[in-house]
Enzyme design. Structure first.
Site, PDB file in Angstrom:
ATOM      1  N   GLY A 230      47.109  47.764  38.747  1.00 54.79           N
ATOM      2  CA  GLY A 230      46.572  46.527  38.591  1.00 54.79           C
ATOM      3  C   GLY A 230      46.439  45.807  39.927  1.00 54.79           C
ATOM      4  O   GLY A 230      45.800  46.421  40.945  1.00 54.79           O
ATOM      5  N   ALA A 231      46.872  44.654  40.136  1.00 54.18           N
ATOM      6  CA  ALA A 231      46.625  43.634  41.389  1.00 54.18           C
ATOM      7  C   ALA A 231      47.253  44.382  42.436  1.00 54.18           C
ATOM      8  O   ALA A 231      47.029  44.115  43.760  1.00 54.18           O
ATOM      9  CB  ALA A 231      47.232  42.480  41.205  1.00 54.18           C
ATOM     10  N   GLY A 233      46.869  47.725  43.429  1.00 54.25           N
ATOM     11  CA  GLY A 233      46.161  48.976  43.745  1.00 54.25           C
ATOM     12  C   GLY A 233      46.455  49.956  43.024  1.00 54.25           C
ATOM     13  O   GLY A 233      46.749  50.090  41.862  1.00 54.25           O
ATOM     14  N   GLY A 259      40.837  50.658  33.890  1.00 59.71           N
ATOM     15  CA  GLY A 259      41.429  51.570  34.314  1.00 59.71           C
ATOM     16  C   GLY A 259      40.401  52.881  34.174  1.00 59.71           C
ATOM     17  O   GLY A 259      40.394  53.859  34.842  1.00 59.71           O
ATOM     18  N   ASP A 260      39.775  52.810  33.214  1.00 59.05           N
ATOM     19  CA  ASP A 260      38.463  53.683  32.976  1.00 59.05           C
ATOM     20  C   ASP A 260      37.600  53.804  34.355  1.00 59.05           C
ATOM     21  O   ASP A 260      37.305  54.884  34.692  1.00 59.05           O
ATOM     22  CB  ASP A 260      37.853  53.580  31.829  1.00 59.05           C
ATOM     23  CG  ASP A 260      38.604  53.112  30.377  1.00 59.05           C
ATOM     24  OD1 ASP A 260      39.726  53.705  30.215  1.00 59.05           O
ATOM     25  OD2 ASP A 260      37.971  52.414  29.587  1.00 59.05           O
TER      26      ASP A 260
END
Length: 317
Positions: A230-231, A233, A259-260
């Site tokens: 996520g935030a 990295g 995520g994809d």
């Protein structure tokens, strides 16, 4: 050529609220959109927009409304005929980008439909560089479906088999890692912890825990682990090294599809001959770009800013 497999595609409806979601209340929406979703389809959309040859294999009835949406994306699809309808998933986004998702299970696959889907994947995968197995599995497929696909694809290959990337979770991920040794898996930190039988790590320990957990998997059970954070990295862990790329600062519009897009970014760089650091950097850039877009919009190269993403080598503490 990169083949993606979406065994449980979805028509993604995204609603953006004018105020935070409140349980039990009637609320107004600022706007809404519909996208052809499913993790493999999302990966193919990003690959196609970047000029990478891709084919998306998915099950669908010939008259399913989902097909009109996926055909508008311009992605080359291989439809495997089934009786059931593609599910519809709902994402509700607060003004600050917080999302609430309601995902339906999908239509039941019978034994003949499952066999036809595996056969269709094998046919599409001949000569491919990568096969991407992405997303949840529909009822009737069984936890070992992805393992069956990997065995069928590798068994049918003449000469060099395509590399296998897997982006799923839970029992499906555990089964394919235990029995099929994929070349790449892409869990987030919670999915990785579950895979190795641990609970979520405290926030201050997530990075070290993820490196350690991933290193227990390579290279005996997987070739490499791309962990999206996520935030924070992402990480890329192989048998030889552990790399971390920090995420750029963005204004989050929707995390659906991020995520994809990260996996697509990795594959775009790999297709161009990038080294591990370049693949990881591309994964973070594409994931951040996707999170900046509303709904299930998948970034094109024009949507990806020229961020300076620093990649550093890590060692577990």
């Amino acid at each position: 050529m990169i083949v993606t497999v979406t065994a449980n595609p979805s028509l993604d409806r995204a609603v953006r609220l004018t105020a935070p979601l409140t349980h039990g209340e009637v609320q107004r929406a600022a706007d809404s959109r519909e996208d052809a979703g499913g993790k493999g389809v999302n990966v193919s959309r990003a690959l196609s927009a970047a000029g990478v040859a891709t084919v998306a294999v998915l099950p669908s009835a010939a008259d399913d409304p989902y097909l009109a949406l996926v055909e508008r994306t311009g992605v080359d699809i291989r439809r495997i005929d089934v009786a059931g309808r593609v599910r519809a998933n709902l994402t509700v986004a607060d003004p600050d980008g917080t999302t609430t998702k309601i995902n339906l299970p999908g239509a039941q696959l019978d034994r003949n439909e499952k066999a036809a889907l595996i056969d269709g994947i094998v046919t599409a995968s001949r000569g491919a560089d990568w096969v991407v197995l992405a997303g949840s599995l529909p009822p009737g497929a069984g936890d070992g479906f992805y393992t069956e696909v990997v065995e069928a694809v590798r068994g049918a290959s003449r000469g060099s088999a395509p590399r296998i990337a897997v982006d799923t979770s839970g029992a499906a991920l555990a089964h394919v890692v235990a029995h099929a040794r994929p070349d790449l898996i892409k869990p987030n930190e919670d999915e990785l912890a579950e895979l190795v039988g641990e609970g979520p790590a405290p926030a201050a320990e997530v990075l070290d825990a993820a490196v350690r957990q991933a290193q227990t998997l390579v290279a005996d059970r997987v070739g490499a682990v791309l962990v999206t954070l996520g935030a924070d990295g992402a990480l890329l862990v192989t048998a030889d090294e552990a790399l971390r790329a920090a995420a750029p600062r963005i204004t989050v519009a929707s995390t659906v599809g991020a995520g994809d897009s990260s996996l697509a970014g990795y594959l775009i760089a790999a297709d161009a001959g990038g080294d591990p650091a370049q693949c990881l950097r591309s994964a973070v850039v594409y994931g951040a770009a996707a999170a900046s877009l509303p709904g299930t919009q998948i970034p094109t190269p024009a949507d990806v800013p020229h961020w300076d993403i620093v990649v550093t080598a890590l060692t577990p503490r």
